[in-house]
Design a protein around this motif. Structure first.
Motif, PDB file in Angstrom:
ATOM      1  N   TYR A  63       9.566 -44.855  27.525  1.00 19.04           N
ATOM      2  CA  TYR A  63       8.374 -44.311  26.903  1.00 19.04           C
ATOM      3  C   TYR A  63       8.586 -42.873  26.464  1.00 19.04           C
ATOM      4  O   TYR A  63       7.889 -42.358  25.613  1.00 19.04           O
ATOM      5  CB  TYR A  63       7.199 -44.339  27.895  1.00 19.04           C
ATOM      6  CG  TYR A  63       6.523 -45.662  28.040  1.00 19.04           C
ATOM      7  CD1 TYR A  63       5.267 -45.888  27.479  1.00 19.04           C
ATOM      8  CD2 TYR A  63       7.113 -46.697  28.737  1.00 19.04           C
ATOM      9  CE1 TYR A  63       4.631 -47.102  27.623  1.00 19.04           C
ATOM     10  CE2 TYR A  63       6.488 -47.920  28.878  1.00 19.04           C
ATOM     11  CZ  TYR A  63       5.242 -48.114  28.320  1.00 19.04           C
ATOM     12  OH  TYR A  63       4.619 -49.325  28.464  1.00 19.04           O
ATOM     13  N   SER A 184       3.266 -42.002  35.456  1.00 19.90           N
ATOM     14  CA  SER A 184       3.718 -43.282  34.908  1.00 19.90           C
ATOM     15  C   SER A 184       4.558 -44.045  35.936  1.00 19.90           C
ATOM     16  O   SER A 184       4.417 -45.264  36.083  1.00 19.90           O
ATOM     17  CB  SER A 184       4.545 -43.048  33.639  1.00 19.90           C
ATOM     18  OG  SER A 184       3.778 -42.468  32.619  1.00 19.90           O
ATOM     19  N   ASN A 187       2.237 -45.428  38.629  1.00 19.97           N
ATOM     20  CA  ASN A 187       1.485 -46.586  38.140  1.00 19.97           C
ATOM     21  C   ASN A 187       2.366 -47.834  38.103  1.00 19.97           C
ATOM     22  O   ASN A 187       1.938 -48.927  38.498  1.00 19.97           O
ATOM     23  CB  ASN A 187       0.925 -46.304  36.744  1.00 19.97           C
ATOM     24  CG  ASN A 187      -0.180 -45.255  36.753  1.00 19.97           C
ATOM     25  OD1 ASN A 187      -0.680 -44.875  37.809  1.00 19.97           O
ATOM     26  ND2 ASN A 187      -0.556 -44.781  35.583  1.00 19.97           N
ATOM     27  N   ARG A 188       3.607 -47.684  37.620  1.00 24.31           N
ATOM     28  CA  ARG A 188       4.487 -48.848  37.531  1.00 24.31           C
ATOM     29  C   ARG A 188       4.848 -49.370  38.923  1.00 24.31           C
ATOM     30  O   ARG A 188       4.932 -50.582  39.138  1.00 24.31           O
ATOM     31  CB  ARG A 188       5.765 -48.492  36.773  1.00 24.31           C
ATOM     32  CG  ARG A 188       5.599 -48.297  35.283  1.00 24.31           C
ATOM     33  CD  ARG A 188       4.858 -49.408  34.591  1.00 24.31           C
ATOM     34  NE  ARG A 188       5.290 -50.743  34.983  1.00 24.31           N
ATOM     35  CZ  ARG A 188       4.683 -51.851  34.615  1.00 24.31           C
ATOM     36  NH1 ARG A 188       3.583 -51.799  33.873  1.00 24.31           N
ATOM     37  NH2 ARG A 188       5.133 -53.028  34.984  1.00 24.31           N
ATOM     38  N   THR A 202      -8.560 -50.892  35.143  1.00 22.31           N
ATOM     39  CA  THR A 202      -8.180 -49.623  34.525  1.00 22.31           C
ATOM     40  C   THR A 202      -9.425 -49.003  33.937  1.00 22.31           C
ATOM     41  O   THR A 202     -10.193 -49.681  33.248  1.00 22.31           O
ATOM     42  CB  THR A 202      -7.137 -49.843  33.425  1.00 22.31           C
ATOM     43  OG1 THR A 202      -6.041 -50.589  33.959  1.00 22.31           O
ATOM     44  CG2 THR A 202      -6.616 -48.521  32.890  1.00 22.31           C
ATOM     45  N   ASN A 209      -8.083 -43.525  25.852  1.00 18.79           N
ATOM     46  CA  ASN A 209      -7.131 -43.201  26.903  1.00 18.79           C
ATOM     47  C   ASN A 209      -7.009 -44.284  27.963  1.00 18.79           C
ATOM     48  O   ASN A 209      -6.460 -44.050  29.032  1.00 18.79           O
ATOM     49  CB  ASN A 209      -7.547 -41.884  27.591  1.00 18.79           C
ATOM     50  CG  ASN A 209      -6.606 -40.757  27.221  1.00 18.79           C
ATOM     51  OD1 ASN A 209      -5.821 -40.873  26.304  1.00 18.79           O
ATOM     52  ND2 ASN A 209      -6.689 -39.660  27.943  1.00 18.79           N
ATOM     53  N   LEU A 210      -7.494 -45.489  27.655  1.00 18.34           N
ATOM     54  CA  LEU A 210      -7.457 -46.560  28.651  1.00 18.34           C
ATOM     55  C   LEU A 210      -6.028 -46.990  28.979  1.00 18.34           C
ATOM     56  O   LEU A 210      -5.757 -47.434  30.085  1.00 18.34           O
ATOM     57  CB  LEU A 210      -8.251 -47.773  28.157  1.00 18.34           C
ATOM     58  CG  LEU A 210      -9.697 -47.895  28.644  1.00 18.34           C
ATOM     59  CD1 LEU A 210     -10.328 -49.160  28.116  1.00 18.34           C
ATOM     60  CD2 LEU A 210      -9.771 -47.858  30.159  1.00 18.34           C
ATOM     61  N   ASP A 211      -5.117 -46.895  27.997  1.00 15.67           N
ATOM     62  CA  ASP A 211      -3.750 -47.349  28.237  1.00 15.67           C
ATOM     63  C   ASP A 211      -2.797 -46.204  28.527  1.00 15.67           C
ATOM     64  O   ASP A 211      -1.592 -46.363  28.478  1.00 15.67           O
ATOM     65  CB  ASP A 211      -3.234 -48.147  27.031  1.00 15.67           C
ATOM     66  CG  ASP A 211      -3.184 -47.303  25.758  1.00 15.67           C
ATOM     67  OD1 ASP A 211      -3.776 -46.198  25.758  1.00 15.67           O
ATOM     68  OD2 ASP A 211      -2.566 -47.752  24.774  1.00 15.67           O
ATOM     69  N   SER A 212      -3.328 -45.037  28.851  1.00 16.31           N
ATOM     70  CA  SER A 212      -2.474 -43.888  29.129  1.00 16.31           C
ATOM     71  C   SER A 212      -2.231 -43.743  30.620  1.00 16.31           C
ATOM     72  O   SER A 212      -2.957 -44.311  31.443  1.00 16.31           O
ATOM     73  CB  SER A 212      -3.132 -42.605  28.600  1.00 16.31           C
ATOM     74  OG  SER A 212      -4.097 -42.122  29.531  1.00 16.31           O
ATOM     75  N   ALA A 263      -8.661 -57.882  29.475  1.00 15.74           N
ATOM     76  CA  ALA A 263      -8.231 -56.749  28.638  1.00 15.74           C
ATOM     77  C   ALA A 263      -9.248 -56.354  27.573  1.00 15.74           C
ATOM     78  O   ALA A 263      -8.953 -55.521  26.724  1.00 15.74           O
ATOM     79  CB  ALA A 263      -6.883 -57.049  27.986  1.00 15.74           C
ATOM     80  N   GLN A 279     -11.267 -51.888  31.646  1.00 17.71           N
ATOM     81  CA  GLN A 279     -10.814 -53.241  31.340  1.00 17.71           C
ATOM     82  C   GLN A 279     -10.190 -53.837  32.596  1.00 17.71           C
ATOM     83  O   GLN A 279      -9.670 -53.114  33.452  1.00 17.71           O
ATOM     84  CB  GLN A 279      -9.825 -53.268  30.178  1.00 17.71           C
ATOM     85  CG  GLN A 279      -8.548 -52.489  30.399  1.00 17.71           C
ATOM     86  CD  GLN A 279      -7.675 -52.451  29.159  1.00 17.71           C
ATOM     87  OE1 GLN A 279      -8.148 -52.685  28.049  1.00 17.71           O
ATOM     88  NE2 GLN A 279      -6.409 -52.154  29.336  1.00 17.71           N
ATOM     89  N   ARG A 281      -7.607 -56.814  34.273  1.00 22.78           N
ATOM     90  CA  ARG A 281      -6.517 -57.768  34.062  1.00 22.78           C
ATOM     91  C   ARG A 281      -6.376 -58.621  35.316  1.00 22.78           C
ATOM     92  O   ARG A 281      -6.452 -58.112  36.431  1.00 22.78           O
ATOM     93  CB  ARG A 281      -5.201 -57.057  33.754  1.00 22.78           C
ATOM     94  CG  ARG A 281      -5.217 -56.323  32.420  1.00 22.78           C
ATOM     95  CD  ARG A 281      -3.843 -55.762  32.084  1.00 22.78           C
ATOM     96  NE  ARG A 281      -3.868 -54.986  30.873  1.00 22.78           N
ATOM     97  CZ  ARG A 281      -3.790 -55.483  29.643  1.00 22.78           C
ATOM     98  NH1 ARG A 281      -3.662 -56.791  29.482  1.00 22.78           N
ATOM     99  NH2 ARG A 281      -3.835 -54.705  28.587  1.00 22.78           N
TER     100      ARG A 281
END
Length: 618
Positions: A63, A184, A187-188, A202, A209-212, A263, A279, A281
């Motif tokens: 990334y 990051s 989170n992973r 999330t 900024n939901l996917d940040s 999602a 969202q 998942r």
């Protein structure tokens, strides 16, 4: 989960570190001691930390590939003893006499190497930036570095991620990047541990900024028990998340979260006060990562919403007033400040203004000041010269303001802009020139400025949170967009958004029963909530008329609160049809959930739940 220590000021961190170094018996002339582990010890170290190294190397660093490609910095990953596990990037700035400190196994603990980014981050438990002369040992003053701790799912510090170079690294920007990278990794690690067996929630204050990495992340089971969370979730909710049930955190039933379409963003409220975008998942196999730039990704090409000033002026007198006043200033060099609650359609209004002006063929650059991490705002807005900081693109960046040249610059949520950036913006607006970071050159800009806020900037000025001179520069014409609950054209607005989201084969309008519920609803999320509700309802109903059971549960939670708890959903449940053999019916429909839901008169989410309960679906 361990509690986080209070954040210390930078000056205190350096003073405390130097004091520790003296207690260790070090002087400024001391030589750092880097022990040389045996090959067997190195092998054992890497075996123990295999998951951490692989997660960082294969799932996070792609990334941030531009950091390695466009700078002479070195990224190092060290364990919680300060021992280097792996490094990536350019080691050319390291001369042979210093090389022992940058091999696998070398320890950067303060007791052996003095004040340094890795060792000091471990000691104070927070991200740090150490400039050349802030290193306690003169031997280490050839470099600067930023480092941030990495915590596991139990909030135990397990590692440190470091970015170092022999050149100047701007503290705010580099610190912002290393914080983002370490978050990051955290989170992973959490997702790799839990995502195959647990639900993920999330959430963040901004939809963009939901996917940040800055989004809050909660992992919970089917009973709603939170089993893990990242530190950002703590920060957003203002509470520790150890051993809590998710229903105690948010104003939403667990059943709704479990049945939320995967999602699909929706509105979420916590404690009756905080509003988020979120969202969910479900448990799933991890997808392969795709490399991208560390900066916020460019938005994909959006479907043309077709909104014009005429189409958004549907009869409400306050909207009509705002439209008419704005039309008179379309070709005037007078800034506009749009006020309104979150979700009232400020950006749609600005898009319509831009389309109606002579600048319509030029760019409309929309900047959500709350969505860009504070450390990156300056470089994103004003641009930078090549090599201006670690991770800078080889060609530099013109910045968002210059991208709006000859067009319109829309600064949304401008009240969230950091004070230091406000000063630079004021200068741009006064001089109509932009000076990129790392450059001495001024670039003229011709922009139409429109700003928006959901808060009282006058109160922020009084509180010292917003510059008074900038406030008067951006507020030439103040416009107010009313919340949806107060609009007199609510029915027309529902139809307008309905038409935008529905497929050609779906019903042309909501039923009278649903419209009656819409009219009574308080709409705390305004047009954004209405759009989300309609998208969910249309997805649930397919090509059938939308009924109350197709509306999400949080819609009814808001409605009950506004009406004293007197509204009931009245959904026909499968429990009322116990005589039906679901297995036979499911097989008769060819395993098609939508067809069976229509036959039984229930929503697909309700049917999914019953099928899972009877072992007919996973």
């Amino acid at each position: 989960m361990a509690e986080q220590a209070p954040t210390l000021p930078h000056e205190t961190i350096i003073q405390d570190s130097w004091s520790r170094c003296r207690d260790f018996g070090l002087t400024h002339q001391s030589t750092p001691i880097f022990t040389r582990p045996s090959p067997g010890e190195v092998s054992a170290l890497l075996d123990n930390q295999h998951a951490l190294v692989q997660t960082t190397h294969k799932e996070v660093l792609p990334y941030y590939g531009n950091i390695l490609a466009n700078s002479n910095c070195l990224i190092m990953l060290a364990d919680n003893q300060g021992q280097v596990l792996q490094s990536w990037g350019d080691q050319r700035f390291i001369d042979p006499s210093r090389a022992p400190g940058f091999v696998t196994g070398a320890s950067w603990q303060e007791r052996y190497t003095g004040t340094n980014a890795i060792g000091t981050a471990l000691s104070c438990g927070q991200a740090v930036h150490i400039q050349h002369d802030e290193h306690f040992l003169k031997f280490n003053r050839f470099m600067t570095g930023s480092a941030s701790p990495i915590f596991d799912e139990q909030r135990q510090m397990i590692a440190v991620l470091d970015v170092s170079s022999d050149s100047y690294l701007p503290p705010a920007h580099t610190l912002g990047m290393v914080k983002m990278m370490s978050q990051s990794v955290e989170n992973r690690l959490i997702l790799n541990l839990f995502q195959q067996r647990y639900f993920q929630l999330t959430f963040n204050t901004s939809l963009n900024n939901l996917d940040s990495p800055w989004a809050g992340l909660l992992i919970f089971d089917e009973q709603g028990q939170v089993v893990s969370a990242n530190r950002r979730a703590d920060s957003l909710l203002g509470v520790g998340l150890a051993r809590v049930n998710i229903e105690s955190l948010f104003d939403v039933p667990l059943r709704q979260l479990l049945n939320q379409p995967e999602a699909l963003p929706f509105n979420l409220r916590a404690g009756g006060r905080f509003r988020f975008h979120a969202q969910v998942r479900r448990p799933h196999q991890p997808a392969p990562i795709q490399a991208r730039d560390f900066r916020p990704a460019a938005k994909p090409e959006e479907r043309d919403d077709g909104f014009t000033l005429a189409s958004i002026n549907l009869g409400d007198p306050r909207v009509d007033k705002a439209v008419r006043q704005a039309e008179r200033l379309l070709e005037k060099d007078i800034p506009i400040l749009v006020h309104g609650e979150t979700g009232v359609g400020k950006e749609v209004f600005v898009k319509a203004l831009h389309r109606a002006s002579s600048r319509a063929k030029q760019a409309l650059i929309a900047v959500n000041c709350a969505a860009i991490p504070a450390e990156l705002v300056e470089s994103e807005l004003f641009g930078y010269e090549k090599g201006a900081f670690t991770g800078a693109n080889q060609k530099g960046s013109v910045g968002l303001i210059r991208k709006a040249h000859k067009g319109t610059l829309f600064l949304d949520e401008i009240g969230d802009m950091p004070l230091r950036v406000q000063a630079r913006l004021l200068r741009v607006l006064q001089e109509r020139c932009v000076q990129p970071l790392g450059s001495s050159e001024l670039f003229p800009v011709d922009i139409r400025l429109i700003s928006a806020t959901n808060r009282s900037l006058r109160q922020d000025v009084d509180a010292g949170l917003f510059r008074q001179d900038l406030y008067y520069r951006i507020s030439g014409l103040n416009l107010e967009l009313p919340p949806l609950r107060e609009r007199t054209d609510k029915a027309a607005m529902v139809q307008r958004i309905w038409d935008y989201h529905r497929e050609p084969q779906q019903w042309a309008a909501p039923s009278a029963e649903v419209m009656a519920l819409f009219e009574r609803h308080p709409w705390p999320g305004n047009l954004r909530q209405l759009s989300s509700v309609l998208q969910i309802a249309l997805a649930m109903a397919d090509d059938q008329p939308i009924r109350p059971e197709h509306l999400p549960d949080d819609f009814f939670a808001d409605l009950q609160q506004a009406n004293g708890g007197s509204v009931q959903r009245n959904e026909p449940l499968v429990e009322q049809q116990q005589a039906i053999d679901l297995g036979a019916q499911f097989e008769a429909c060819g395993g098609n959930v939508s067809s069976l839901a229509k036959r039984l008169g229930v929503s697909r989410n309700t049917l999914y739940k019953r099928l899972r309960e009877q072992g007919l679906r996973e």
